[in-house]
Design a protein around this motif. Structure first.
Motif, PDB file in Angstrom:
ATOM      1  N   MET A 131      33.330  38.541  40.375  1.00 46.17           N
ATOM      2  CA  MET A 131      34.120  39.766  40.425  1.00 46.17           C
ATOM      3  C   MET A 131      35.536  39.472  39.948  1.00 46.17           C
ATOM      4  SD  MET A 131      33.484  42.873  41.453  1.00 46.17           S
ATOM      5  CE  MET A 131      34.287  44.396  41.894  1.00 46.17           C
ATOM      6  N   ASN A 132      36.035  40.289  39.027  1.00 41.18           N
ATOM      7  CA  ASN A 132      37.404  40.116  38.558  1.00 41.18           C
ATOM      8  C   ASN A 132      38.382  40.695  39.557  1.00 41.18           C
ATOM      9  OD1 ASN A 132      37.623  39.110  35.601  1.00 41.18           O
ATOM     10  ND2 ASN A 132      35.743  40.315  35.739  1.00 41.18           N
ATOM     11  N   LYS A 133      39.541  40.023  39.680  1.00 44.82           N
ATOM     12  CA  LYS A 133      40.567  40.546  40.564  1.00 44.82           C
ATOM     13  C   LYS A 133      41.339  41.661  39.866  1.00 44.82           C
ATOM     14  CE  LYS A 133      41.062  36.280  43.145  1.00 44.82           C
ATOM     15  NZ  LYS A 133      41.802  35.047  43.318  1.00 44.82           N
ATOM     16  N   ASP A 134      41.517  41.560  38.577  1.00 42.55           N
ATOM     17  CA  ASP A 134      42.284  42.566  37.844  1.00 42.55           C
ATOM     18  C   ASP A 134      41.430  43.821  37.671  1.00 42.55           C
ATOM     19  OD1 ASP A 134      44.636  42.423  35.226  1.00 42.55           O
ATOM     20  OD2 ASP A 134      43.396  44.142  35.722  1.00 42.55           O
ATOM     21  N   PRO A 135      41.889  44.944  38.232  1.00 44.84           N
ATOM     22  CA  PRO A 135      41.066  46.155  38.152  1.00 44.84           C
ATOM     23  C   PRO A 135      40.888  46.670  36.730  1.00 44.84           C
ATOM     24  CG  PRO A 135      43.212  46.597  39.180  1.00 44.84           C
ATOM     25  CD  PRO A 135      43.099  45.124  39.016  1.00 44.84           C
ATOM     26  N   THR A 136      41.875  46.432  35.876  1.00 49.45           N
ATOM     27  CA  THR A 136      41.736  46.901  34.493  1.00 49.45           C
ATOM     28  C   THR A 136      40.614  46.160  33.776  1.00 49.45           C
ATOM     29  OG1 THR A 136      44.102  47.398  34.403  1.00 49.45           O
ATOM     30  CG2 THR A 136      42.929  47.234  32.303  1.00 49.45           C
ATOM     31  N   ILE A 137      40.602  44.843  33.964  1.00 48.62           N
ATOM     32  CA  ILE A 137      39.548  44.046  33.312  1.00 48.62           C
ATOM     33  C   ILE A 137      38.183  44.433  33.860  1.00 48.62           C
ATOM     34  CG2 ILE A 137      38.642  41.712  33.034  1.00 48.62           C
ATOM     35  CD1 ILE A 137      41.595  40.789  33.039  1.00 48.62           C
ATOM     36  N   GLN A 138      38.124  44.638  35.155  1.00 47.38           N
ATOM     37  CA  GLN A 138      36.845  45.036  35.736  1.00 47.38           C
ATOM     38  C   GLN A 138      36.406  46.384  35.189  1.00 47.38           C
ATOM     39  OE1 GLN A 138      35.072  42.865  37.732  1.00 47.38           O
ATOM     40  NE2 GLN A 138      33.476  44.335  37.174  1.00 47.38           N
TER      41      GLN A 138
ATOM     42  N   VAL B 240      45.841  47.760  28.028  1.00 49.04           N
ATOM     43  CA  VAL B 240      45.402  46.853  26.965  1.00 49.04           C
ATOM     44  C   VAL B 240      46.217  45.559  27.025  1.00 49.04           C
ATOM     45  CG1 VAL B 240      45.248  46.484  24.468  1.00 49.04           C
ATOM     46  CG2 VAL B 240      44.577  48.684  25.454  1.00 49.04           C
ATOM     47  N   GLY B 241      47.495  45.703  27.324  1.00 51.51           N
ATOM     48  CA  GLY B 241      48.349  44.512  27.476  1.00 51.51           C
ATOM     49  C   GLY B 241      47.847  43.607  28.578  1.00 51.51           C
ATOM     50  N   ALA B 242      47.381  44.213  29.665  1.00 49.32           N
ATOM     51  CA  ALA B 242      46.848  43.411  30.777  1.00 49.32           C
ATOM     52  C   ALA B 242      45.587  42.672  30.355  1.00 49.32           C
ATOM     53  CB  ALA B 242      46.554  44.313  31.975  1.00 49.32           C
ATOM     54  N   VAL B 243      44.762  43.345  29.561  1.00 43.24           N
ATOM     55  CA  VAL B 243      43.534  42.699  29.071  1.00 43.24           C
ATOM     56  C   VAL B 243      43.891  41.521  28.169  1.00 43.24           C
ATOM     57  CG1 VAL B 243      41.480  43.004  27.635  1.00 43.24           C
ATOM     58  CG2 VAL B 243      42.137  44.785  29.264  1.00 43.24           C
ATOM     59  N   LEU B 244      44.826  41.750  27.271  1.00 43.38           N
ATOM     60  CA  LEU B 244      45.217  40.669  26.350  1.00 43.38           C
ATOM     61  C   LEU B 244      45.840  39.497  27.114  1.00 43.38           C
ATOM     62  CD1 LEU B 244      46.697  42.746  23.385  1.00 43.38           C
ATOM     63  CD2 LEU B 244      44.661  41.291  23.333  1.00 43.38           C
ATOM     64  N   ALA B 245      46.602  39.829  28.138  1.00 41.62           N
ATOM     65  CA  ALA B 245      47.252  38.761  28.911  1.00 41.62           C
ATOM     66  C   ALA B 245      46.242  37.916  29.675  1.00 41.62           C
ATOM     67  CB  ALA B 245      48.251  39.373  29.894  1.00 41.62           C
ATOM     68  N   SER B 246      45.084  38.498  29.940  1.00 46.28           N
ATOM     69  CA  SER B 246      44.077  37.757  30.706  1.00 46.28           C
ATOM     70  C   SER B 246      43.372  36.705  29.868  1.00 46.28           C
ATOM     71  CB  SER B 246      43.023  38.722  31.259  1.00 46.28           C
ATOM     72  OG  SER B 246      42.148  39.138  30.221  1.00 46.28           O
TER      73      SER B 246
ATOM     74  N   VAL C 222      37.070  47.585  32.253  1.00 44.29           N
ATOM     75  CA  VAL C 222      36.578  47.366  30.882  1.00 44.29           C
ATOM     76  C   VAL C 222      35.176  46.759  30.916  1.00 44.29           C
ATOM     77  CG1 VAL C 222      36.940  46.032  28.771  1.00 44.29           C
ATOM     78  CG2 VAL C 222      38.885  47.142  29.898  1.00 44.29           C
ATOM     79  N   LEU C 223      34.993  45.745  31.765  1.00 48.53           N
ATOM     80  CA  LEU C 223      33.678  45.086  31.847  1.00 48.53           C
ATOM     81  C   LEU C 223      32.611  46.072  32.315  1.00 48.53           C
ATOM     82  CD1 LEU C 223      34.750  41.651  33.382  1.00 48.53           C
ATOM     83  CD2 LEU C 223      33.936  42.063  31.059  1.00 48.53           C
ATOM     84  N   ASP C 224      32.955  46.915  33.274  1.00 52.37           N
ATOM     85  CA  ASP C 224      31.997  47.919  33.754  1.00 52.37           C
ATOM     86  C   ASP C 224      31.639  48.903  32.638  1.00 52.37           C
ATOM     87  OD1 ASP C 224      31.960  46.773  36.232  1.00 52.37           O
ATOM     88  OD2 ASP C 224      33.348  48.204  37.151  1.00 52.37           O
ATOM     89  N   ALA C 225      32.643  49.260  31.837  1.00 53.81           N
ATOM     90  CA  ALA C 225      32.417  50.262  30.786  1.00 53.81           C
ATOM     91  C   ALA C 225      31.480  49.746  29.692  1.00 53.81           C
ATOM     92  CB  ALA C 225      33.750  50.680  30.181  1.00 53.81           C
ATOM     93  N   VAL C 226      31.543  48.438  29.410  1.00 51.24           N
ATOM     94  CA  VAL C 226      30.709  47.904  28.320  1.00 51.24           C
ATOM     95  C   VAL C 226      29.412  47.276  28.836  1.00 51.24           C
ATOM     96  CG1 VAL C 226      32.724  47.486  26.854  1.00 51.24           C
ATOM     97  CG2 VAL C 226      31.850  45.639  28.313  1.00 51.24           C
ATOM     98  N   GLN C 227      29.246  47.242  30.140  1.00 49.28           N
ATOM     99  CA  GLN C 227      28.049  46.640  30.737  1.00 49.28           C
ATOM    100  C   GLN C 227      26.783  47.281  30.161  1.00 49.28           C
ATOM    101  OE1 GLN C 227      28.192  44.154  33.135  1.00 49.28           O
ATOM    102  NE2 GLN C 227      25.987  43.949  32.996  1.00 49.28           N
ATOM    103  N   GLY C 228      25.875  46.453  29.665  1.00 47.80           N
ATOM    104  CA  GLY C 228      24.627  46.961  29.123  1.00 47.80           C
ATOM    105  C   GLY C 228      24.766  47.637  27.775  1.00 47.80           C
ATOM    106  N   LYS C 229      25.906  47.467  27.119  1.00 49.42           N
ATOM    107  CA  LYS C 229      26.133  48.081  25.799  1.00 49.42           C
ATOM    108  C   LYS C 229      26.518  46.987  24.801  1.00 49.42           C
ATOM    109  CE  LYS C 229      27.914  52.268  28.018  1.00 49.42           C
ATOM    110  NZ  LYS C 229      29.159  52.973  28.399  1.00 49.42           N
ATOM    111  N   PRO C 230      25.538  46.308  24.231  1.00 48.47           N
ATOM    112  CA  PRO C 230      25.840  45.183  23.335  1.00 48.47           C
ATOM    113  C   PRO C 230      26.722  45.570  22.155  1.00 48.47           C
ATOM    114  CG  PRO C 230      23.486  45.271  23.849  1.00 48.47           C
ATOM    115  CD  PRO C 230      24.091  46.508  24.419  1.00 48.47           C
TER     116      PRO C 230
END
Lengths: 72, 319
Positions: A1-8, A53-59, A10-18
């Motif tokens: 589980m990611n701690k950063d809610p933004t990253i989570q 998006v900045g938070a994603v890039l920073a990760s 994003v990951l949830d949004a693309v889950q199962g979508k190659p």
């Protein structure tokens, strides 16, 4: 589980979508905020602010030396 | 209280406390007896190898290690096969013990080869101690079938050793291991499964189980090479996946993202799925329904690789 809610989010949004993962990855390589926002929006239906998006890039690590203890 | 090796067979947890199949906890307890009773000065090396393995996986004990999602898949495979061949007696404890010791043996051997300066020459003898203890437990389980079993084990481990030596040569010459040999890395699992068949007096399943490990191993090693692409690239390990990326002109960082946006990923995922389908078909052909179900369940893991790679790239680790 990611701690950063933004990253989570994003990951949830693309889950199962190659295809969405593929387009997001191509956009992330460019580090272009507009391209990343468009890729996530069109392929995964998720609207991200520039700050998010900045938070994603920073990760993302600056190098690839991230440890991964995956073995069989 | 310290138990002897023969006493731990009865130390089966109650169903409410049990994690994993019933034979697993006593098998691990026996392995712990071996680790604890290895004579000095070898005991330090054996204990250190186990501690390092646990630390690498971020788990507190061997039970958590073998039940973890990123660990060896031997527990569900061995248990499913035992159900398929109707083996349900204390020999399963010996088979579990033999298999876990074989796993520790191969892992330490890999570490000694990869990091000789860390381990020192005396670690070679710790490898021998683990291998011998594993062989003794296999013999205990296979009984009268032991001679045939050890012939199969010798053939399989000989091939494994040859591929390991070839991989070392590849590293020295900065070339990838041939893609048709990547599955050989999983060969140590084959005697462990074959031993279940021999113990159940189903020796004719021995060779098909080796074939199963090779097809399943092809799928799982492809998955390994995909998930480890960043680490392999940084360490300049020319795996077939790293080689395919370079051949496709995709060698820019971050390498995980380059892989995710490249047709190389699709090609290797297709390969993994095809091999997995072949492994399922093989198990079904021999009427091994439980084993087929376990092998088929790995499809979900392979399908999750793109998401796992992205998660790793975004700093999330493997969930």
């Amino acid at each position: 589980m990611n701690k950063d809610p933004t990253i989570q989010k994003v990951l949830d949004a693309v889950q199962g979508k190659p295809e969405a993962i593929k387009k997001l990855s191509a956009a992330l390589i460019t580090r272009d905020v507009a391209k990343i926002r468009e890729a996530v929006s069109t392929s995964a239906g998720l609207s991200l602010s520039e700050g998010e998006v900045g938070a994603v890039l920073a990760s993302m690590p600056q190098d690839n030396a991230q440890a991964l203890a995956f073995c069989t | 209280m310290t138990l002897t090796r023969s006493e731990v067979v009865s130390q089966v947890a109650s169903p409410s406390e049990r994690r994993g199949p019933a034979w697993l906890a006593p098998a691990i307890a026996r392995v712990q007896v071996m680790v604890d009773s290895t004579p000095a000065p070898l005991d330090a090396q054996v204990k250190r190898s186990v501690e390092l393995l646990l630390r690498r996986h971020g788990v507190p004990n061997l039970l958590e290690l073998v039940l973890g999602t990123a660990a060896t898949p031997f527990v569900p495979l061995l248990d499913a096969l035992a159900r398929d061949v109707g083996l349900d007696d204390p020999r399963l404890v010996s088979l579990g013990e033999a298999t876990l010791l074989a796993y520790l043996h191969v892992r330490l051997q890999d570490d000694v080869v990869d990091e000789p300066e860390t381990w020192g020459r005396d670690a070679t003898f710790a490898v021998e101690a683990l291998s011998s203890a594993s062989a003794a437990a296999f013999a205990e389980a296979c009984g009268g079938e032991s001679a045939a079993f050890f012939r199969l084990r010798s053939n399989v481990m000989g091939r494994f050793a040859a591929t390991a030596a070839e991989e070392l040569a590849c590293r020295a010459e900065h070339r990838p291991l041939a893609p048709n040999r990547i599955a050989d890395k999983f060969l140590p699992l084959a005697p462990c499964l074959a031993a279940v068949a021999f113990a159940a007096r189903r020796a004719s399943l021995g060779d098909p189980l080796v074939s199963l490990v090779l097809t399943l191993g092809d799928a799982l090693q492809a998955a390994n090479d995909l998930l480890n692409v960043a680490e392999d690239s940084v360490a300049q390990r020319r795996t077939p996946v790293v080689d395919a990326l370079e051949a496709a002109g995709v060698n820019r960082a971050p390498v995980r993202l380059a892989l995710l946006s490249s047709p190389v990923l699709d090609a290797w995922l297709d390969r993994a799925r095809t091999s997995l389908d072949q492994a399922v078909a093989l198990t079904q052909r021999f009427g091994l329904a439980h084993l087929a179900a376990i092998v088929a369940s790995r499809r979900r893991f392979i399908d999750s690789i793109p998401a796992r790679l992205l998660q790793l790239q975004l700093g999330g680790g493997i969930s």
